[in-house]
Write an enzyme that holds these catalytic residues in place. Structure first.
Site, PDB file in Angstrom:
ATOM      1  N   THR A 374       0.884  -1.157   0.000  1.00 34.93           N
ATOM      2  CA  THR A 374       0.000   0.000   0.000  1.00 34.93           C
ATOM      3  C   THR A 374       0.926   1.211   0.000  1.00 34.93           C
ATOM      4  O   THR A 374       2.118   1.070  -0.204  1.00 34.93           O
ATOM      5  CB  THR A 374      -0.915   0.005   1.240  1.00 34.93           C
ATOM      6  OG1 THR A 374      -0.093  -0.123   2.403  1.00 34.93           O
ATOM      7  CG2 THR A 374      -1.890  -1.138   1.225  1.00 34.93           C
ATOM      8  N   THR A 392      -4.396   2.218  -1.394  1.00 39.81           N
ATOM      9  CA  THR A 392      -3.901   0.913  -1.831  1.00 39.81           C
ATOM     10  C   THR A 392      -4.581   0.412  -3.093  1.00 39.81           C
ATOM     11  O   THR A 392      -5.711   0.794  -3.405  1.00 39.81           O
ATOM     12  CB  THR A 392      -4.100  -0.133  -0.712  1.00 39.81           C
ATOM     13  OG1 THR A 392      -3.486  -1.358  -1.091  1.00 39.81           O
ATOM     14  CG2 THR A 392      -5.561  -0.353  -0.416  1.00 39.81           C
ATOM     15  N   ASN A 394      -4.090  -2.975  -3.121  1.00 39.67           N
ATOM     16  CA  ASN A 394      -3.973  -4.247  -2.416  1.00 39.67           C
ATOM     17  C   ASN A 394      -2.612  -4.866  -2.698  1.00 39.67           C
ATOM     18  O   ASN A 394      -1.634  -4.497  -2.065  1.00 39.67           O
ATOM     19  CB  ASN A 394      -5.113  -5.215  -2.737  1.00 39.67           C
ATOM     20  CG  ASN A 394      -5.261  -6.265  -1.639  1.00 39.67           C
ATOM     21  OD1 ASN A 394      -4.870  -6.037  -0.506  1.00 39.67           O
ATOM     22  ND2 ASN A 394      -5.823  -7.412  -1.974  1.00 39.67           N
ATOM     23  N   GLY A 466       1.871  -2.013   4.136  1.00 44.31           N
ATOM     24  CA  GLY A 466       2.309  -3.283   4.689  1.00 44.31           C
ATOM     25  C   GLY A 466       1.229  -4.292   4.996  1.00 44.31           C
ATOM     26  O   GLY A 466       1.461  -5.221   5.762  1.00 44.31           O
ATOM     27  N   GLY A 467       0.008  -4.143   4.440  1.00 46.51           N
ATOM     28  CA  GLY A 467      -1.033  -5.140   4.696  1.00 46.51           C
ATOM     29  C   GLY A 467      -1.280  -5.301   6.180  1.00 46.51           C
ATOM     30  O   GLY A 467      -1.448  -4.323   6.921  1.00 46.51           O
TER      31      GLY A 467
END
Length: 562
Positions: A374, A392, A394, A466-467
C-alpha cells in the site's frame, strides 16, 4: 544511485515542460513554520508542497500527492483503488473519509468458491473478477471541501508527470521487470509498463493514456471518472475477462464520512480510522493491553517489550478475524472490543514465562503468507492542519490489469473479503462471516492512518504500507515515541517485528537484535526473518514548533518542504 540528504529547507521542484529527471530523495528534515509532505516518492512529495506554495493547505497537498503517486508509484499509488483519510484541523475539527472500494452489485458470497467447495484465490487476486469498485477519485473530491484550491489546479502536477514522463528509480525498475510476465498475462493490449528490454534506473516512463484520463477528471470532475469515456473503458475492460463491475456500480459509488475512532494513551489523544479499517480497533486494543505492563520500564526491542507487544498483537488479531467488517453491514462491536473490562479479561492469560498458544485465543487454521503493498502520506501545513492518508491497490499493481485506453491499474481488493470463512487472504489474514462478500459492501482493511494530539494540538502524524503489518508498525511507532522517548528517525528506521495470531510466529526484520530472538525462542516463540516490514512516514512536532519529518529508509520514500 539515489542521493539522500538531511536538509533544513528543500528547494522547490519546478514542474516545467521538461521531463522530470533531476530529483533528490530526502530522508529527514527539521523545519519551523513550513508545510511538510512525506510520501513514497520524491516527485509526489514535491507535488504536494508545490500546491502548498500556490496557497493550498494540508488537504490540497494530500490530494495532489495522491494524484502524483498514481503516476510515479504505480505499484500502489492509484486512481483505480481506494483509501482512508484521517484529518485534524488547527481549529480542533477531526474527520475521516472512507473511500475504500466496494463489492460490485453482482458480487456474491461464494463467487470465488468452486463446485467442490474449494476457494480459488487466483480469481480473487488476479484479473478482472478481483476488482472492487474504485473509490480514490470519489475520496479526492470528498476531500475538496476541506481544501483551498480548485481541483483543476490540484491535479495539474500529476498530469504534467504523466504527460512528460519521469526518470524511474532502481527500485521501480526492478518492480516493473519482476512483474512483466503477470502484466502480459493479464492484459490484452500494450501498456506503458512493459517494454522489450528490461527497465533500468533513469529510464523515462511516459503515460499518455493516464494523462488523458486525468485531464478528463480535471475538466469534468468526478463524472470524468465514474461516467462517460473512462467509465465506459472500465466496463469494456471488465468484458474482456470475467469482470462484473457495471456502469451503475461506478455511478453509485460514494465516499463515506465516518466519525474518527478516538482514545487516550498516556497523555496523548489518538485519532485514527474506524471500521471498515481494522487498524484503528487493533491499535486501540494493542496499546491498551500493552499499557497494562508499563512498557516505559523497558527498552525498545528488548525481550520483555517485544513479548508484551507480541501478545497484545496476537489477541487483537484473533478478534479481527471474528468480529470485524463493514459497519454498514454488521453489528459494530468496537466499543466492546476496546473496553477496559474486555481487554483486562483478554490479558489474563499473559505470562512472561512463555508464549501464549494461539489456540487459546482462536481456532488454528493453516495459512500462506505473501507480500503486500500500500502507500502512506503524512502531511502538515504551516498553519498546523494535518492529514494522514493510506491508499492501496492491495497487492503490487493490484489485479495487474490496466484499463486499456485509460492507462491505470485496477485493484484486487476483493481478496480482502473472506472469500470463504476460514480461508486466509493474500496477506495471511483469516476472516469470518463478518467480512464475507456482499454487494456494495466494503472489504475489511488493515490501513491505519493516525494522528496523535497533545493538549488538543496535533504532534504526531503517522502511517505505513504493509497489509496486516500496518497496525503493528503504527503501534510500534507510537510506543517508540510515547513510551521509549525515541526521536523520529530511530522510531521509523529501527528494526521492526510483527505478529498476527496466525500463522503462529513472530516476523522480524533481518537486522533485529539476535539476543532478543534467542531469548524469545527460549520461550517457545517461532521466529521468521524477512527483509523489511512496511515503510513508515512520520512527522513529529515539538513544543517549540519544530517539525521533524522522516521518510522510511526502506524505500524511495522522501520528504518535501513547502
Amino acid at each position: 544511485m539515489k542521493r539522500v540528504f538531511l536538509a533544513a529547507i528543500l528547494m522547490a521542484f519546478n514542474f516545467s515542460p521538461a521531463q522530470f529527471t533531476g530529483f533528490n530523495i530526502i530522508k529527514e528534515v527539521k523545519v519551523k513554520n513550513k508545510g511538510v509532505v512525506v510520501s513514497a516518492h520524491p516527485l509526489a512529495s514535491e507535488a504536494g508542497t508545490q500546491i502548498m506554495k500556490m496557497g493550498g493547505n494540508a488537504y490540497d497537498a494530500v490530494v495532489a500527492t495522491q494524484y502524483a503517486l498514481a503516476v510515479v508509484y504505480p505499484q500502489a499509488g492509484n486512481i483505480g483503488g481506494g483509501g482512508f483519510l484521517v484529518g485534524v484541523k488547527n481549529n480542533g475539527e477531526k474527520f475521516t473519509l472512507d473511500y475504500r472500494e466496494t463489492a460490485p452489485k453482482k458480487a456474491s458470497k461464494n463467487m470465488y468458491v468452486d463446485k467442490n467447495g474449494k476457494a480459488n484465490t487466483d480469481l480473487s487476486q488476479y484479473g478482472r473478477l478481483a476488482v472492487g469498485i474504485p473509490g480514490s477519485i470519489s475520496g479526492f473530491f470528498a476531500t475538496l471541501k476541506h481544501c483551498k484550491l480548485p481541483m483543476d489546479k490540484i491535479i495539474q502536477p500529476a498530469i504534467d508527470l504523466a504527460e512528460k514522463g519521469f526518470a524511474i528509480t532502481e527500485m521501480e525498475a526492478d518492480m516493473l521487470n519482476t512483474h512483466k510476465e503477470k502484466f502480459l498475462k493479464n492484459n490484452t493490449s500494450s501498456i506503458a509498463f512493459v517494454k522489450d528490454t528490461p527497465w533500468k534506473s533513469g529510464d523515462i516512463l511516459v503515460q499518455k493514456e493516464l494523462a488523458a484520463t486525468l485531464r478528463l477528471i480535471q475538466k469534468q470532475g468526478e463524472k470524468g471518472f465514474y461516467a462517460g469515456k473512462t467509465a465506459d473503458l472500465m466496463v469494456s475492460e471488465m468484458k474482456k475477462g470475467n469482470g462484473i463491475i457495471t456502469l451503475d456500480d461506478l455511478k453509485n459509488y460514494k465516499t463515506a464520512e465516518r466519525k474518527p475512532l478516538e482514545f487516550d494513551y498516556k497523555g496523548s489523544r489518538v485519532v485514527t480510522m474506524p471500521l471498515p479499517s481494522s487498524g484503528g480497533v487493533l491499535l486501540a486494543q494493542m496499546l491498551t493491553m500493552a499499557g497494562y505492563e508499563n512498557l516505559e520500564k523497558y527498552q525498545q526491542n528488548s525481550t520483555e517489550a517485544v513479548q508484551i507487544m507480541t501478545e497484545a498483537e496476537r489477541r487483537a488479531f484473533a478478534d479481527r478475524a471474528e468480529y470485524m467488517g463493514d459497519p454498514d453491514f454488521i453489528e459494530d462491536k468496537t466499543a466492546y472490543l476496546t473496553s477496559d473490562a474486555y481487554l483486562k479479561n483478554r490479558w489474563k492469560s499473559f505470562s512472561f514465562s512463555k508464549a501464549t498458544p494461539s489456540s487459546e485465543v482462536g481456532k488454528i487454521i493453516t495459512q500462506p503468507s505473501e507480500s503486500t503493498q500500500t502507500t502512506h502520506i503524512s502531511v502538515i501545513d504551516k498553519d498546523g492542519n494535518t492529514a494522514s492518508v493510506t491508499t492501496t491497490l492491495n497487492g503490487y499493481y493490484g489485479s495487474k490489469v490496466v484499463v486499456s485506453g485509460a492507462g491505470f491499474f485496477l485493484n484486487n481488493e476483493m481478496d480482502d473479503f473472506s472469500i470463504k470463512p476460514g480461508v486466509p487472504n493474500m496477506f495471511g489474514a483469516v476472516g469470518g462471516e463478518a467480512n464475507s462478500i456482499q454487494p456494495n459492501k466494503r472489504m475489511l482493511s488493515s490501513m491505519t492512518p493516525t494522528i496523535l494530539l497533545k493538549n488538543g494540538k496535533p504532534y504526531m502524524v503517522v502511517g505505513t504500507p504493509g497489509g496486516t503489518t500496518i497496525p503493528t508498525s503504527v503501534y510500534q511507532s507510537i510506543v517508540n515515541v510515547v513510551d521509549f522517548k525515541l526521536n523520529a528517525n530511530i522510531s521509523v528506521n529501527a528494526p521492526k517485528f510483527h505478529h498476527q495470531w496466525l500463522p503462529e510466529k513472530i516476523t522480524v526484520e533481518n537486522n533485529f537484535p539476535e539476543s532478543t530472538i534467542t531469548a524469545l525462542k527460549s520461550k517457545n516463540y517461532a521466529i521468521e526473518k524477512i527483509k523489511y516490514i512496511g515503510k513508515t512516514e512520520l512527522i513529529l512536532m515539538d513544543d517549540n514548533g519544530t517539525i521533524h519529518a522522516v521518510a522510511d529508509g526502506r524505500g524511495d520514500d522522501s520528504v518535501a518542504v513547502e
